[in-house]
Design a protein around this motif. Structure first.
Motif, PDB file in Angstrom:
ATOM      1  N   VAL A  74      35.962  67.866 -99.792  1.00  0.00           N
ATOM      2  CA  VAL A  74      35.196  67.558 -98.583  1.00  0.00           C
ATOM      3  C   VAL A  74      34.450  68.808 -98.147  1.00  0.00           C
ATOM      4  N   ALA A  75      33.178  68.626 -97.766  1.00  0.00           N
ATOM      5  CA  ALA A  75      32.353  69.771 -97.366  1.00  0.00           C
ATOM      6  C   ALA A  75      32.459  70.082 -95.885  1.00  0.00           C
TER       7      ALA A  75
ATOM      8  N   ALA B  12      39.507  66.300 -89.035  1.00  0.00           N
ATOM      9  CA  ALA B  12      40.082  64.982 -89.299  1.00  0.00           C
ATOM     10  C   ALA B  12      39.662  64.468 -90.672  1.00  0.00           C
ATOM     11  N   LEU B  13      38.423  64.750 -91.073  1.00  0.00           N
ATOM     12  CA  LEU B  13      37.933  64.334 -92.374  1.00  0.00           C
ATOM     13  C   LEU B  13      38.667  65.078 -93.488  1.00  0.00           C
ATOM     14  N   ARG B  14      38.886  66.367 -93.307  1.00  0.00           N
ATOM     15  CA  ARG B  14      39.609  67.134 -94.331  1.00  0.00           C
ATOM     16  C   ARG B  14      41.051  66.652 -94.472  1.00  0.00           C
ATOM     17  N   ARG B  15      41.696  66.360 -93.344  1.00  0.00           N
ATOM     18  CA  ARG B  15      43.057  65.821 -93.428  1.00  0.00           C
ATOM     19  C   ARG B  15      43.049  64.458 -94.115  1.00  0.00           C
TER      20      ARG B  15
ATOM     21  N   ILE C  23      42.860  58.558 -86.592  1.00  0.00           N
ATOM     22  CA  ILE C  23      44.127  57.930 -86.215  1.00  0.00           C
ATOM     23  C   ILE C  23      45.216  58.978 -86.427  1.00  0.00           C
ATOM     24  N   ARG C  24      45.819  59.384 -85.339  1.00  0.00           N
ATOM     25  CA  ARG C  24      46.812  60.474 -85.358  1.00  0.00           C
ATOM     26  C   ARG C  24      46.232  61.723 -86.031  1.00  0.00           C
ATOM     27  N   GLY C  25      44.963  62.009 -85.726  1.00  0.00           N
ATOM     28  CA  GLY C  25      44.316  63.220 -86.225  1.00  0.00           C
ATOM     29  C   GLY C  25      43.785  63.125 -87.631  1.00  0.00           C
ATOM     30  N   VAL C  26      43.897  61.950 -88.273  1.00  0.00           N
ATOM     31  CA  VAL C  26      43.424  61.755 -89.644  1.00  0.00           C
ATOM     32  C   VAL C  26      42.310  60.707 -89.625  1.00  0.00           C
ATOM     33  N   LEU C  27      41.141  61.055 -90.160  1.00  0.00           N
ATOM     34  CA  LEU C  27      40.027  60.115 -90.154  1.00  0.00           C
ATOM     35  C   LEU C  27      40.324  58.938 -91.077  1.00  0.00           C
TER      36      LEU C  27
ATOM     37  N   ARG D 179      31.218  53.005-102.754  1.00  0.00           N
ATOM     38  CA  ARG D 179      31.288  54.252-103.515  1.00  0.00           C
ATOM     39  C   ARG D 179      30.205  55.227-103.060  1.00  0.00           C
ATOM     40  N   THR D 180      29.009  54.721-102.783  1.00  0.00           N
ATOM     41  CA  THR D 180      27.959  55.590-102.248  1.00  0.00           C
ATOM     42  C   THR D 180      28.382  56.185-100.917  1.00  0.00           C
ATOM     43  N   LEU D 181      28.907  55.361-100.010  1.00  0.00           N
ATOM     44  CA  LEU D 181      29.321  55.863 -98.697  1.00  0.00           C
ATOM     45  C   LEU D 181      30.469  56.852 -98.818  1.00  0.00           C
ATOM     46  N   ALA D 182      31.398  56.604 -99.742  1.00  0.00           N
ATOM     47  CA  ALA D 182      32.502  57.534 -99.933  1.00  0.00           C
ATOM     48  C   ALA D 182      31.997  58.892-100.396  1.00  0.00           C
ATOM     49  N   LEU D 183      31.021  58.896-101.307  1.00  0.00           N
ATOM     50  CA  LEU D 183      30.426  60.158-101.752  1.00  0.00           C
ATOM     51  C   LEU D 183      29.755  60.870-100.585  1.00  0.00           C
ATOM     52  N   CYS D 184      29.030  60.125 -99.760  1.00  0.00           N
ATOM     53  CA  CYS D 184      28.345  60.725 -98.618  1.00  0.00           C
ATOM     54  C   CYS D 184      29.344  61.259 -97.589  1.00  0.00           C
ATOM     55  N   LEU D 185      30.490  60.613 -97.452  1.00  0.00           N
ATOM     56  CA  LEU D 185      31.558  61.139 -96.574  1.00  0.00           C
ATOM     57  C   LEU D 185      31.978  62.537 -97.029  1.00  0.00           C
TER      58      LEU D 185
END
Length: 475
Positions: free
Chosen positions: A242-243, A253-256, A350-354, A465-471
């Motif tokens: 994750v960037a 939250a995204l990194r977690r 959710i509980r600090g996790v995206l 899959r495209t959206l997951a890559l963009c995440l």
């Protein structure tokens, strides 16, 4: 090398996932050139390689004809693809029965990227590839993007460059290799081999190709219509880092979320697999072939196959003249949607996790009926004709601006079969009061869980899959 005699070979296995993840993280952190460099390079390749696309009536669609008895649009070789008719009966939903044209492409395509470590950083060999349906002609594509008919040279043209890295032992080792689906509303059972290999030695780079770090590709994903659909799906199958900046609350939250396969996730991995299996069993689709000439609600004139209500898509013919393709002159049909598509992941910590809200996507072209899709996936122009109870769930929330938009970029769909097909991709963070309890066809997933599902075939659809890559590329 002769690839006519059989399928592509598997290369030797790659290093462990942990080692690959570390190397991908280093590549994601390295951005030696700004996005403007790639945009200028693509423009330069477009200027250097003339590419002309002209609409033609079906009578002048050389090599193609409507089959006697069925009216199916087929190639004289019996290969490449065909346009056929289907009748669909669904067990549930606002529309239970419909008929439509669909593209049938039995060939398994190869979408392959060659990687190599250069100056201590893993880089990916990407192609400036022109496609007849691209909105801007040339986009960043995988190293190899070809159907079996192409690499077996049914067209009688030149061989695909770099195909040997996916067909000959000793030249490369596999980093990821999985079969994935494409648009289930437009293709019937289409699948491609998504593969990344790491070259074991130096690679000669043709003028239409260039090396990119993962960080450079992440930056280009924030621009419209630069990284093509085929490149996006291949990259999404890697164990990506994750960037996002961890100093930001959303980024943390995204990194977690990228680590939360089990601990920190609202649902355990077994529960996620059980949910998807249950949705596959709960939904039924009876899909049967019908002659294209007899598809209810669709008509054909001398230039188009079209819906009588002006909805969905059209199919028409084009002649292509290219200066740098395996074949310099050819004709083919293209499917053109009547509106811009929309694909949205609703997301919330959710509980600090995206978590992202995934949906069980039912489509007549899916090989196993249901795949994991975005929260919202539709063509808004078509949805506007429906009464509110029958519209895609959560569409009205998105169009009303119900959340903080974290990503909003239009990206092209595959330009080799679709003409000017564009999808608006969004990641929208909803408030913490958005309910955790959702309808049965929806489930909150972490990024790690979505990534784990993508490692298997036919579990996550191409829009998700495209959206997951963009995440992963969000900053």
């Amino acid at each position: 090398m002769d690839t006519r005699s059989g399928p592509l070979l598997l290369a030797p296995a790659a290093p462990g996932v942990g080692d690959l993840a570390r190397r991908l993280a280093a590549s994601a952190a390295h951005v030696p050139r700004p996005p403007a460099w790639a945009v200028a390079w693509l423009a330069e390749r477009r200027d250097r390689n003339p590419f002309e696309v002209t609409g033609v009536p079906f009578a002048r669609l050389d090599g193609w004809a409507f089959a006697p008895g069925s009216g199916d649009l087929v190639h004289r070789s019996g290969r490449f693809f065909s346009v056929e008719g289907i009748r669909v009966r669904a067990g549930r939903g606002p529309v239970r029965t419909w008929e439509q044209p669909i593209i049938n492409q039995p060939d398994v395509g190869v979408l392959g990227i060659v990687a190599r470590e250069i100056d201590g950083v893993l880089r990916f060999l990407m192609q400036a590839k022109a496609e007849p349906g691209n909105v801007n002609t040339v986009q960043l594509s995988p190293t190899v993007q070809a159907t079996a008919s192409n690499f077996q040279r049914v067209h009688g043209g030149a061989p695909s460059r770099y195909l040997e890295y996916f067909a000959r032992d000793g030249l490369a080792r596999v980093l990821v290799d999985v079969l994935q689906s494409e648009q289930g509303a437009w293709f019937r059972g289409k699948r491609n081999r998504n593969i990344v290999v790491e070259a074991t030695g130096p690679v000669d780079v043709h003028d239409d190709f260039a090396w990119f770090t993962l960080g450079e590709l992440y930056a280009l994903l924030r621009l419209p219509n630069v990284v093509n659909m085929d490149a996006r799906t291949v990259l999404s199958c890697l164990p990506l880092p994750v960037a996002a900046d961890p100093a930001d609350g959303f980024g943390a939250a995204l990194r977690r979320s990228a680590r939360a396969l089990d601990r920190g996730a609202l649902h355990r991995p077994g529960e996620v697999r059980g949910w998807l299996t249950a949705r596959k069993m709960a939904h039924t689709l009876d899909v049967r072939p019908v002659p294209l000439d007899a598809v209810e609600g669709w008509r054909r004139d001398d230039r188009e196959i079209f819906h009588t209500g002006g909805r969905h898509f059209t199919i028409s013919g084009v002649r292509v003249r290219a200066s740098n393709r395996e074949v310099r002159d050819w004709c083919q049909p293209l499917l053109r949607p009547r509106g811009t598509g929309l694909a949205v992941f609703l997301a919330r910590p959710i509980r600090g996790v995206l978590h992202v809200l995934a949906r069980a996507d039912l489509a007549p072209g899916h090989r196993d009926v249901v795949e994991v899709g975005p929260t919202v996936q539709c063509t808004p122009a078509d949805q506007a004709r429906l009464p509110p109870p029958d519209r895609a769930r959560y569409l009205d929330l998105v169009t009303a601006g119900g959340g903080a938009v974290r990503y909003d970029v239009e990206q092209s769909e595959e330009g080799g079969r679709f003409q000017r097909a564009v999808t608006r991709n969004q990641i929208v963070q909803v408030d913490d009061d958005f309910p955790l309890e959702v309808p049965p066809d929806f489930r909150w997933l972490t990024v790690a869980q979505l990534r784990e599902l993508t490692r298997a075939s036919y579990q996550v659809n191409i829009e998700a899959r495209t959206l997951a890559l963009c995440l992963h590329a969000l900053r």
